[in-house]
Write a protein that holds these residues in place. Structure first.
Motif, PDB file in Angstrom:
ATOM      1  N   ALA A 101       0.857  -1.275   0.390  1.00  0.00           N
ATOM      2  CA  ALA A 101       0.075  -0.023   0.782  1.00  0.00           C
ATOM      3  C   ALA A 101       0.988   1.022   0.419  1.00  0.00           C
ATOM      4  CB  ALA A 101      -0.968   0.013   1.370  1.00  0.00           C
ATOM      5  N   LYS A 102       1.766   1.383   0.980  1.00  0.00           N
ATOM      6  CA  LYS A 102       2.748   2.669   1.035  1.00  0.00           C
ATOM      7  C   LYS A 102       3.726   2.818  -0.857  1.00  0.00           C
ATOM      8  CE  LYS A 102       4.051   2.946   5.177  1.00  0.00           C
ATOM      9  NZ  LYS A 102       4.974   2.432   7.057  1.00  0.00           N
ATOM     10  N   ALA A 103       3.470   1.456  -1.020  1.00  0.00           N
ATOM     11  CA  ALA A 103       4.440   1.536  -2.237  1.00  0.00           C
ATOM     12  C   ALA A 103       3.286   2.354  -3.927  1.00  0.00           C
ATOM     13  CB  ALA A 103       5.311  -0.200  -2.744  1.00  0.00           C
ATOM     14  N   GLU A 104       2.165   1.736  -3.567  1.00  0.00           N
ATOM     15  CA  GLU A 104       1.317   2.218  -4.730  1.00  0.00           C
ATOM     16  C   GLU A 104       1.341   3.891  -4.354  1.00  0.00           C
ATOM     17  OE1 GLU A 104      -2.207  -0.412  -3.472  1.00  0.00           O
ATOM     18  OE2 GLU A 104      -0.980  -2.185  -4.751  1.00  0.00           O
ATOM     19  N   ASP A 105       1.234   4.051  -3.409  1.00  0.00           N
ATOM     20  CA  ASP A 105       1.071   5.758  -2.692  1.00  0.00           C
ATOM     21  C   ASP A 105       2.091   5.724  -2.572  1.00  0.00           C
ATOM     22  OD1 ASP A 105      -2.050   4.898  -1.059  1.00  0.00           O
ATOM     23  OD2 ASP A 105      -0.757   5.055   0.933  1.00  0.00           O
ATOM     24  N   PHE A 106       3.505   6.028  -2.978  1.00  0.00           N
ATOM     25  CA  PHE A 106       4.641   6.810  -3.288  1.00  0.00           C
ATOM     26  C   PHE A 106       4.251   7.044  -4.349  1.00  0.00           C
ATOM     27  CE2 PHE A 106       8.975   7.274  -4.061  1.00  0.00           C
ATOM     28  CZ  PHE A 106       9.206   8.590  -3.370  1.00  0.00           C
ATOM     29  N   GLU A 107       3.978   5.751  -5.329  1.00  0.00           N
ATOM     30  CA  GLU A 107       4.447   5.769  -6.947  1.00  0.00           C
ATOM     31  C   GLU A 107       3.169   6.661  -7.491  1.00  0.00           C
ATOM     32  OE1 GLU A 107       3.052   2.869 -10.972  1.00  0.00           O
ATOM     33  OE2 GLU A 107       1.663   2.395  -9.376  1.00  0.00           O
ATOM     34  N   LYS A 108       1.584   6.450  -6.679  1.00  0.00           N
ATOM     35  CA  LYS A 108       1.003   7.853  -7.536  1.00  0.00           C
ATOM     36  C   LYS A 108       1.076   9.480  -6.643  1.00  0.00           C
ATOM     37  CE  LYS A 108      -3.758   8.716  -6.138  1.00  0.00           C
ATOM     38  NZ  LYS A 108      -4.729   8.019  -5.720  1.00  0.00           N
ATOM     39  N   TYR A 109       1.666   9.317  -5.926  1.00  0.00           N
ATOM     40  CA  TYR A 109       2.413  10.466  -5.573  1.00  0.00           C
ATOM     41  C   TYR A 109       3.664  10.465  -6.828  1.00  0.00           C
ATOM     42  CZ  TYR A 109       5.388  14.238  -3.597  1.00  0.00           C
ATOM     43  OH  TYR A 109       5.924  15.549  -3.726  1.00  0.00           O
ATOM     44  N   LEU A 110       4.624  10.146  -7.096  1.00  0.00           N
ATOM     45  CA  LEU A 110       5.187  10.304  -8.203  1.00  0.00           C
ATOM     46  C   LEU A 110       4.791  11.078  -9.395  1.00  0.00           C
ATOM     47  CD1 LEU A 110       7.994   8.300  -7.475  1.00  0.00           C
ATOM     48  CD2 LEU A 110       7.927  10.508  -6.579  1.00  0.00           C
ATOM     49  N   LYS A 111       3.653  10.039  -9.928  1.00  0.00           N
ATOM     50  CA  LYS A 111       2.975  10.518 -11.258  1.00  0.00           C
ATOM     51  C   LYS A 111       2.151  11.852 -10.850  1.00  0.00           C
ATOM     52  CE  LYS A 111       3.047   5.789 -12.467  1.00  0.00           C
ATOM     53  NZ  LYS A 111       1.828   4.512 -13.027  1.00  0.00           N
ATOM     54  N   SER A 112       1.943  12.235  -9.652  1.00  0.00           N
ATOM     55  CA  SER A 112       0.936  13.948  -9.536  1.00  0.00           C
ATOM     56  C   SER A 112       2.191  14.509 -10.432  1.00  0.00           C
ATOM     57  CB  SER A 112       0.941  13.984  -8.552  1.00  0.00           C
ATOM     58  OG  SER A 112       1.802  13.897  -7.604  1.00  0.00           O
ATOM     59  N   GLY A 113       1.318  16.150 -10.234  1.00  0.00           N
ATOM     60  CA  GLY A 113       2.139  17.484 -10.386  1.00  0.00           C
ATOM     61  C   GLY A 113       3.247  17.768  -9.358  1.00  0.00           C
ATOM     62  N   SER A 114       3.217  17.230  -8.312  1.00  0.00           N
ATOM     63  CA  SER A 114       3.974  17.708  -6.905  1.00  0.00           C
ATOM     64  C   SER A 114       5.238  16.548  -6.784  1.00  0.00           C
ATOM     65  CB  SER A 114       3.211  18.104  -5.501  1.00  0.00           C
ATOM     66  OG  SER A 114       2.536  17.392  -5.634  1.00  0.00           O
ATOM     67  N   GLY A 115       4.581  15.175  -7.211  1.00  0.00           N
ATOM     68  CA  GLY A 115       5.539  14.180  -7.047  1.00  0.00           C
ATOM     69  C   GLY A 115       6.170  14.517  -8.685  1.00  0.00           C
ATOM     70  N   ARG A 116       5.952  15.149  -9.924  1.00  0.00           N
ATOM     71  CA  ARG A 116       7.302  15.233 -10.496  1.00  0.00           C
ATOM     72  C   ARG A 116       8.287  16.250 -10.319  1.00  0.00           C
ATOM     73  NH1 ARG A 116       2.775  13.742 -13.204  1.00  0.00           N
ATOM     74  NH2 ARG A 116       1.763  15.885 -14.021  1.00  0.00           N
ATOM     75  N   ALA A 117       7.570  16.905  -9.751  1.00  0.00           N
ATOM     76  CA  ALA A 117       8.232  18.224  -9.378  1.00  0.00           C
ATOM     77  C   ALA A 117       9.913  18.280  -8.370  1.00  0.00           C
ATOM     78  CB  ALA A 117       7.555  19.733  -8.345  1.00  0.00           C
ATOM     79  N   PHE A 118       8.852  16.628  -7.617  1.00  0.00           N
ATOM     80  CA  PHE A 118      10.018  16.204  -6.645  1.00  0.00           C
ATOM     81  C   PHE A 118      10.838  16.029  -7.188  1.00  0.00           C
ATOM     82  CE2 PHE A 118      11.185  12.434  -3.644  1.00  0.00           C
ATOM     83  CZ  PHE A 118      11.294  13.046  -2.372  1.00  0.00           C
ATOM     84  N   CYS A 119      11.003  14.388  -8.336  1.00  0.00           N
ATOM     85  CA  CYS A 119      11.289  14.059  -8.969  1.00  0.00           C
ATOM     86  C   CYS A 119      12.568  14.677  -9.370  1.00  0.00           C
ATOM     87  CB  CYS A 119      10.564  13.826  -9.807  1.00  0.00           C
ATOM     88  SG  CYS A 119       9.955  11.497  -9.064  1.00  0.00           S
ATOM     89  N   LYS A 120      12.074  16.299 -10.415  1.00  0.00           N
ATOM     90  CA  LYS A 120      13.193  16.945 -10.987  1.00  0.00           C
ATOM     91  C   LYS A 120      13.980  17.392  -9.818  1.00  0.00           C
ATOM     92  CE  LYS A 120      10.402  17.818 -14.583  1.00  0.00           C
ATOM     93  NZ  LYS A 120       9.870  19.060 -15.569  1.00  0.00           N
ATOM     94  N   LYS A 121      13.890  17.247  -8.395  1.00  0.00           N
ATOM     95  CA  LYS A 121      14.345  18.341  -8.041  1.00  0.00           C
ATOM     96  C   LYS A 121      15.191  16.861  -7.007  1.00  0.00           C
ATOM     97  CE  LYS A 121      14.807  21.644  -3.886  1.00  0.00           C
ATOM     98  NZ  LYS A 121      13.927  22.495  -2.970  1.00  0.00           N
ATOM     99  N   HIS A 122      15.099  16.040  -6.632  1.00  0.00           N
ATOM    100  CA  HIS A 122      15.526  15.597  -5.550  1.00  0.00           C
ATOM    101  C   HIS A 122      16.228  13.804  -6.968  1.00  0.00           C
ATOM    102  CE1 HIS A 122      14.911  17.765  -1.963  1.00  0.00           C
ATOM    103  NE2 HIS A 122      13.404  17.415  -3.293  1.00  0.00           N
ATOM    104  N   PHE A 123      15.838  13.578  -7.853  1.00  0.00           N
ATOM    105  CA  PHE A 123      16.713  12.872  -8.216  1.00  0.00           C
ATOM    106  C   PHE A 123      16.968  12.723 -10.034  1.00  0.00           C
ATOM    107  CE2 PHE A 123      12.328  10.382  -6.054  1.00  0.00           C
ATOM    108  CZ  PHE A 123      13.747   9.969  -5.173  1.00  0.00           C
TER     109      PHE A 123
END
Length: 79
Positions: free
Chosen positions: A57-79
């Motif tokens: 469930a935590k993995a699914e929640d994190f995947e869903k977050y990374l696919k969101s607008g704020s998650g994409r911004a997080f990826c660009k900044k941190h990964f």
């Protein structure tokens, strides 16, 4: 173990893909062999980042977050 992964296109490095799997090597091979219509256009892919979870469930929640607008911004900044 549940793995949330971020792939980066080798030929089009501005393109990324976020997914979830229990077998990263098999899933990467599927992406690179054209088995996924969502990633076929920008293959081949390389693994950019992985995050492992014991709780699906935590993995699914994190995947869903990374696919969101704020998650994409997080990826660009941190990964």
């Amino acid at each position: 173990m549940y793995c949330v992964y971020i792939l980066q296109s080798i030929n089009h490095p501005e393109h990324f893909y976020v997914g979830l799997t229990t077998d990263l090597n098999r899933r990467l091979a599927q992406h690179n062999n054209g088995a996924s219509i969502h990633t076929n256009k920008f293959k081949p892919w390389k693994v950019r980042t992985t995050v492992n979870f014991d709780d699906p469930a935590k993995a699914e929640d994190f995947e869903k977050y990374l696919k969101s607008g704020s998650g994409r911004a997080f990826c660009k900044k941190h990964f």
